[in-house]
Motif scaffolding. Structure first.
Motif, short mmCIF file in Angstrom:
data_model
loop_
_atom_site.label_atom_id
_atom_site.label_comp_id
_atom_site.label_asym_id
_atom_site.label_seq_id
_atom_site.Cartn_x
_atom_site.Cartn_y
_atom_site.Cartn_z
N TYR A 34 0.83 -1.20 0.00
CA TYR A 34 0.00 0.00 0.00
C TYR A 34 0.87 1.26 0.00
O TYR A 34 0.64 2.18 -0.78
N LEU A 35 1.90 1.26 0.88
CA LEU A 35 2.77 2.44 0.95
C LEU A 35 3.52 2.66 -0.37
O LEU A 35 3.67 3.79 -0.83
N ARG A 36 3.96 1.55 -0.98
CA ARG A 36 4.65 1.68 -2.27
C ARG A 36 3.72 2.27 -3.31
O ARG A 36 4.08 3.19 -4.05
N PHE A 37 2.51 1.70 -3.37
CA PHE A 37 1.54 2.16 -4.38
C PHE A 37 1.16 3.61 -4.12
O PHE A 37 1.15 4.44 -5.03
N ALA A 38 0.87 3.92 -2.85
CA ALA A 38 0.45 5.28 -2.51
C ALA A 38 1.57 6.29 -2.76
O ALA A 38 1.32 7.42 -3.14
N SER A 39 2.82 5.86 -2.56
CA SER A 39 3.93 6.80 -2.74
C SER A 39 4.05 7.23 -4.19
O SER A 39 4.42 8.37 -4.48
N VAL A 40 3.71 6.33 -5.11
CA VAL A 40 3.73 6.68 -6.52
C VAL A 40 2.46 7.45 -6.88
O VAL A 40 2.50 8.54 -7.46
N TYR A 41 1.34 6.87 -6.45
CA TYR A 41 0.04 7.43 -6.82
C TYR A 41 -0.17 8.83 -6.26
O TYR A 41 -0.68 9.72 -6.92
N ARG A 42 0.25 9.00 -4.99
CA ARG A 42 0.05 10.31 -4.36
C ARG A 42 1.31 11.17 -4.46
O ARG A 42 1.38 12.23 -3.86
N ALA A 43 2.32 10.66 -5.21
CA ALA A 43 3.55 11.42 -5.46
C ALA A 43 4.20 11.93 -4.18
O ALA A 43 4.47 13.12 -4.03
N TYR A 44 4.44 11.01 -3.23
CA TYR A 44 5.19 11.39 -2.02
C TYR A 44 6.55 11.89 -2.47
O TYR A 44 7.21 11.25 -3.28
N ASP A 45 6.99 13.02 -1.93
CA ASP A 45 8.32 13.47 -2.33
C ASP A 45 9.21 13.84 -1.14
O ASP A 45 10.26 14.46 -1.30
N SER A 46 8.77 13.46 0.05
CA SER A 46 9.64 13.72 1.20
C SER A 46 9.41 12.65 2.27
O SER A 46 8.42 11.92 2.22
N LEU A 47 10.34 12.58 3.20
CA LEU A 47 10.20 11.64 4.30
C LEU A 47 8.93 11.94 5.09
O LEU A 47 8.26 11.04 5.58
N GLU A 48 8.59 13.22 5.19
CA GLU A 48 7.40 13.60 5.94
C GLU A 48 6.15 12.98 5.34
O GLU A 48 5.24 12.58 6.07
N ASP A 49 6.11 12.91 4.01
CA ASP A 49 4.94 12.30 3.37
C ASP A 49 4.77 10.84 3.82
O ASP A 49 3.67 10.39 4.10
N PHE A 50 5.92 10.13 3.86
CA PHE A 50 5.87 8.74 4.30
C PHE A 50 5.48 8.66 5.78
O PHE A 50 4.67 7.84 6.18
N GLU A 51 6.09 9.55 6.58
CA GLU A 51 5.79 9.54 8.01
C GLU A 51 4.31 9.79 8.27
O GLU A 51 3.69 9.12 9.10
#
Ligand SMILES: [Zn+2]
Length: 160
Positions: free
Chosen positions: A121-138
């Motif tokens: 889910y995190l992998r998919f969301a990181s691409v889909y929601r375009a996470y671009d910082s550690l904060e986004d993941f956190e």
């Protein structure tokens, strides 16, 4: 349409009824050659508008392939992927619209994928929601921790 049993080029409709929810029509057909009967289901074609503006038919296989990439190395079976594909298709069809955006399809994937495997889910969301910082993941992980029982942060040890 042709007969699926003997390939006769024609068939006739012997019965036709709309499903209860009105989303499709089932037709009983009979082959004039071999006399066997079969059923066809007619539904509105569901189209997906991609970010490029190109429109293509909704494909459950495409959904599954995208999710499979995110699930690499994770304990996710093909059966589970197939079930996820089915759930996503049901969700997007239940909107009742004939056309939706690729973004909507992505949104419909996130919920079932979160239940299936949080790492995928995190992998998919990181691409889909375009996470671009550690904060986004956190933020995403903090959100997951509040939502998922058993994935809560450890209780800090009492200080002596
Ligand atoms: Zn036939």
């Amino acid at each position: 349409m042709h007969c699926p049993f003997c390939r006769h080029a024609d068939s006739r409709v012997v019965d036709s009824r709309t499903t209860d929810d009105g989303s499709s029509i089932r037709r009983r057909r009979q082959c004039p050659d071999c006399n066997r009967r079969f059923t066809t289901v007619e539904t509105a074609a569901l189209m997906v508008v991609k970010r490029s503006g190109v429109t293509e038919p909704f494909s459950r296989d495409k959904v599954i392939n995208g999710v499979r990439k995110a699930c690499q190395g994770r304990p996710v079976t093909e059966d589970a992927l197939a079930l996820l594909g089915q759930r996503v298709e049901e969700a997007v069809r239940s909107t009742g619209s004939a056309e939706l955006s690729a973004h909507d399809v992505g949104l419909a994937i996130l919920g079932p994928l979160k239940e299936l495997d949080v790492v995928a889910y995190l992998r998919f969301a990181s691409v889909y929601r375009a996470y671009d910082s550690l904060e986004d993941f956190e933020d995403a992980i903090a959100e997951l921790r509040t939502e998922l029982p058993g994935e809560r942060p450890p209780v800090p040890a009492p200080t002596p």
